[in-house]
Design a protein around this motif. Structure first.
Motif, short mmCIF file in Angstrom:
data_model
loop_
_atom_site.label_atom_id
_atom_site.label_comp_id
_atom_site.label_asym_id
_atom_site.label_seq_id
_atom_site.Cartn_x
_atom_site.Cartn_y
_atom_site.Cartn_z
N LEU A 100 0.86 -1.19 -0.09
CA LEU A 100 0.07 0.10 0.00
C LEU A 100 0.86 1.14 0.00
CD1 LEU A 100 -2.91 -1.19 2.46
CD2 LEU A 100 -2.99 -0.91 0.09
N SER A 101 1.98 1.22 0.81
CA SER A 101 2.98 2.45 0.81
C SER A 101 3.59 2.70 -0.31
CB SER A 101 3.86 2.33 1.95
OG SER A 101 3.33 2.14 3.11
N ASN A 102 3.62 1.53 -1.37
CA ASN A 102 4.33 1.86 -2.64
C ASN A 102 3.41 2.36 -3.63
OD1 ASN A 102 6.86 1.30 -1.44
ND2 ASN A 102 6.55 -0.97 -1.75
N GLY A 103 2.11 2.18 -3.41
CA GLY A 103 1.34 2.85 -4.53
C GLY A 103 0.37 2.01 -5.13
N GLU A 104 0.24 0.65 -4.47
CA GLU A 104 -0.74 -0.57 -4.99
C GLU A 104 -1.99 -0.07 -4.79
OE1 GLU A 104 -0.02 -2.97 -7.02
OE2 GLU A 104 2.08 -2.49 -7.29
N PRO A 105 -2.99 -0.36 -5.63
CA PRO A 105 -4.40 -0.04 -5.17
C PRO A 105 -4.99 -0.83 -3.94
CG PRO A 105 -4.21 -0.19 -7.65
CD PRO A 105 -2.72 -0.55 -6.81
N VAL A 106 -5.83 -0.23 -3.16
CA VAL A 106 -6.16 -0.58 -2.01
C VAL A 106 -6.87 -2.10 -2.16
CG1 VAL A 106 -7.81 -0.32 -0.27
CG2 VAL A 106 -5.98 1.27 -0.72
N ASP A 107 -7.84 -1.95 -3.45
CA ASP A 107 -8.81 -3.04 -3.72
C ASP A 107 -7.88 -4.25 -4.13
OD1 ASP A 107 -10.91 -1.57 -3.07
OD2 ASP A 107 -11.59 -1.36 -4.95
N ASP A 108 -6.67 -3.91 -4.83
CA ASP A 108 -5.87 -5.20 -5.24
C ASP A 108 -5.04 -5.89 -4.28
OD1 ASP A 108 -6.80 -4.44 -7.91
OD2 ASP A 108 -4.66 -3.51 -8.56
N VAL A 109 -4.71 -5.00 -3.29
CA VAL A 109 -3.92 -5.57 -1.77
C VAL A 109 -4.75 -6.28 -1.11
CG1 VAL A 109 -2.31 -4.86 -0.14
CG2 VAL A 109 -2.10 -4.00 -2.53
N LEU A 110 -5.98 -5.68 -0.89
CA LEU A 110 -6.72 -6.04 0.31
C LEU A 110 -7.74 -6.98 0.13
CD1 LEU A 110 -7.19 -2.71 2.45
CD2 LEU A 110 -5.39 -4.45 2.79
N TYR A 111 -8.55 -6.80 -1.03
CA TYR A 111 -9.74 -7.74 -1.56
C TYR A 111 -9.46 -8.59 -2.50
CZ TYR A 111 -11.09 -3.80 1.58
OH TYR A 111 -11.13 -3.03 2.66
N GLU A 112 -8.09 -8.98 -3.12
CA GLU A 112 -8.27 -9.87 -4.11
C GLU A 112 -7.38 -11.26 -3.67
OE1 GLU A 112 -6.92 -8.53 -7.67
OE2 GLU A 112 -8.74 -7.29 -8.10
#
Length: 155
Positions: free
Chosen positions: A143-155
């Motif tokens: 998340l700190s490196n700019g990955e979209p929240v949805d991609d990181v947390l919900y996939e």
């Protein structure tokens, strides 16, 4: 479900005073009446009693500023300068966590969890994320490196 008129606010002063009010301003007026403390003083010290955040959250930090020689410069103020919001409330239009340069960061000043004095600040300011919580360390890094929240947390 709480209706706006039944929402409970806890205002932190020397001794806790609990009032029921439909909004923070009316809560401050009532606590001022009961304690004899000014609304201005209470608005600096007041904290809205909100439920803990379930799941991922970010801690935001508010930096109040003044215009000095044509530049917005940080100033010292009293009152709490950081607060927690659900991670979903701190993303920009692309779904990544906001940065101080994102236009969307300005709207977090008025977030319901922001301290009262922050919501009422009329001068320039900046807001930045100072911590990410409620998720594993490796996901914080994504998340700190700019990955979209949805991609990181919900996939």
């Amino acid at each position: 479900m709480l209706t706006e008129s039944s929402k409970q606010y806890t205002v932190a002063v020397a001794e806790k005073v609990n009032v029921s009010a439909p909004n923070p301003e009316k809560a401050l007026r009532e606590v001022s009446r009961v304690t004899g403390l000014s609304e201005q003083r209470l608005s600096i010290e007041a904290v809205e009693d909100v439920d803990n955040i379930d799941g991922p959250y970010v801690e935001l930090e508010f930096t109040p500023q003044e215009w000095i020689r044509g530049r917005a410069e940080p100033v010292e103020t009293e009152g709490k300068r950081s607060w927690l919001v659900p991670v979903e409330d701190a993303v920009n239009d692309e779904g990544v966590l906001i940065s101080p340069t994102d236009f969307e960061a300005d709207g977090l000043k008025d977030h319901e969890r922001a301290p009262f004095w922050v919501q009422n600040w009329s001068g320039p300011f900046s807001i930045k994320i100072i911590d990410i919580g409620g998720i594993p360390t490796d996901l914080k890094e994504l998340l700190s490196n700019g990955e979209p929240v949805d991609d990181v947390l919900y996939e």
